[in-house]
Design an enzyme around this catalytic site. Structure first.
Site, short mmCIF file in Angstrom:
data_model
loop_
_atom_site.label_atom_id
_atom_site.label_comp_id
_atom_site.label_asym_id
_atom_site.label_seq_id
_atom_site.Cartn_x
_atom_site.Cartn_y
_atom_site.Cartn_z
N GLY A 17 17.94 -36.09 27.20
CA GLY A 17 17.62 -34.89 26.46
C GLY A 17 17.02 -33.87 27.41
N ARG A 54 19.57 -18.98 26.61
CA ARG A 54 18.13 -18.95 26.35
C ARG A 54 17.65 -17.53 26.04
NH1 ARG A 54 17.20 -23.57 30.98
NH2 ARG A 54 17.36 -25.33 29.53
N GLU A 74 17.59 -26.51 23.33
CA GLU A 74 17.82 -25.72 24.55
C GLU A 74 16.58 -25.65 25.43
OE1 GLU A 74 20.07 -22.15 23.84
OE2 GLU A 74 21.05 -23.11 22.13
#
Length: 388
Positions: free
Chosen positions: A130, A244, A364
């Protein structure tokens, strides 16, 4: 960079009206059905919402980063499900092709993503990879003119709906970390590709998220994004740097909406013989919300302009995502507080937004990962080497 200073404000006005008049009234329906109705999907596609950041030569709007974030701030002033439905196509699900795809790959897939015919998704995260994305275990082994993929991805937005998957897999098991990771395009229907049932989530009803499974999934070698092995992680970072900034803008829209709804509530709700808005502690929370929103907006616009100028925005993109997602959480908490008991009741939209925006601080890059990234880049720019 705004390419048409006269026309673009008119576009934003039209988008603002569309969000308020067409999308916002259907929020409760989307939450109840846990899906965006097909008539709205078709309407959004007809309005070009799926292709905002896809180049014009492939059927998109070709928005600059500044234009994209301004549009995102408007589109996200309604249920998160609406922007999530188109969001992978306008960002993370198409950007790998836009950034590094071959001309043949772009011509084949981008027009279908821009039109909404295909929904794209970005399959990077795994159960054991992750925050440490370089630890991914999905493998891709060359077999003649194909690669055979095996592995599992998780938490993939729009995977249950996707017709096109951008997949990161390890083609060189002996290469450390980011080296040896390759980006592939995998079409729905490829033998060995399957998606799990949508997760039952805390919030964001109507935005399906699931696992993706590869079991001896055969993918043509021509589907390597850019045509070269080992470049996948660099492609992923290009995607995430832009996304982002985009996501930071998508955090600002809900904050604006929550504050607008709350201002209306405190102006109408009376306690001790006067409106809530007359109480100074309520005014303090309003001021904090407005200050947070304006600071995030200024930061995101500055970074978007820097990216359009071709500058390295790795540090500022991380700052944008960290600050804006945390800001949105603070605004949500204050707005629930200003609603009092009504803020905890599902009949009021603020309760739904409170749950929906919690995810912003996780995907993210968690806030904690962005703190580490910001610190590392800051120390490096100052001439220090962290971790020696």
């Amino acid at each position: 960079m705004i390419r048409d200073p006269d026309g673009f404000p008119q576009f934003l006005d039209s988008l603002r009206r569309y969000v308020r008049e067409r999308l916002a009234p259907r929020e409760a329906e989307v939450a109840r059905l846990d899906e965006v109705p097909q008539d709205l999907v078709a309407d959004m596609a007809a309005r070009g919402l799926f292709g905002y950041s896809i180049p014009e030569q492939y059927g998109g709007a070709g928005m600059t980063t500044e234009e994209l974030v301004l549009a995102a701030m408007e589109l996200s002033q309604c249920s998160v499900a609406f922007r999530a439905r188109v969001g992978t196509n306008t960002g993370i699900g198409s950007e790998a092709l836009v950034a590094d795809g071959t001309e043949e790959q772009k011509a084949r897939y981008l027009p279908r993503l821009a039109s909404g015919e295909l929904t794209g998704c970005f399959a990077l995260t795994e159960p054991q990879a992750g925050s440490d994305a370089t630890a991914l275990r999905t493998t891709a082994v060359r077999d003649g003119g194909h690669y055979v993929l095996n592995g599992e991805k998780c938490f993939i937005t729009n995977a249950p709906l996707a017709g096109l998957f951008t997949v990161m897999a390890r083609t060189d098991p002996d290469a450390p970390g980011a080296k040896g990771i390759t980006a592939f395009i995998v079409e729905r229907g490829a033998p060995g590709l399957s998606t799990g049932q949508p997760y039952d989530k805390m919030g964001q009803a109507g935005s399906p998220v699931s696992s993706v499974h590869f079991q001896d999934c055969r993918v043509p070698a021509a589907n390597i994004i850019g045509g070269s092995e080992g470049m996948g992680f660099k492609t992923a970072m290009k995607v995430l740097n832009k996304q982002r900034i985009h996501l930071a803008a998508l955090c600002i829209g809900p904050a604006i909406r929550m504050l607008d709804d709350t201002l209306r509530f405190v102006a109408e709700r009376r306690q001790f013989g006067k409106p809530l808005m007359d109480f100074q502690l309520i005014q303090a929370m309003v001021a904090d919300c407005q200050t947070d929103i304006q600071a995030a907006r200024a930061l995101v616009l500055q970074t978007a302009r820097e990216r359009d100028e071709g500058r390295d925005v790795t540090l500022n993109a991380s700052i944008c995502k960290y600050f804006s997602s945390e800001m949105c959480g603070r605004v949500a908490d204050r707005c629930v507080q200003m609603h009092g008991g009504y803020g905890y009741i599902a009949d009021h939209g603020i309760e739904r937004f409170y749950r929906d925006v919690r995810l912003f601080r996780l995907y993210e890059g968690t806030s904690q990962i962005h703190q580490l990234t910001i610190a590392r880049h800051t120390l490096t720019q100052a001439g220090y080497t962290p971790g020696r």
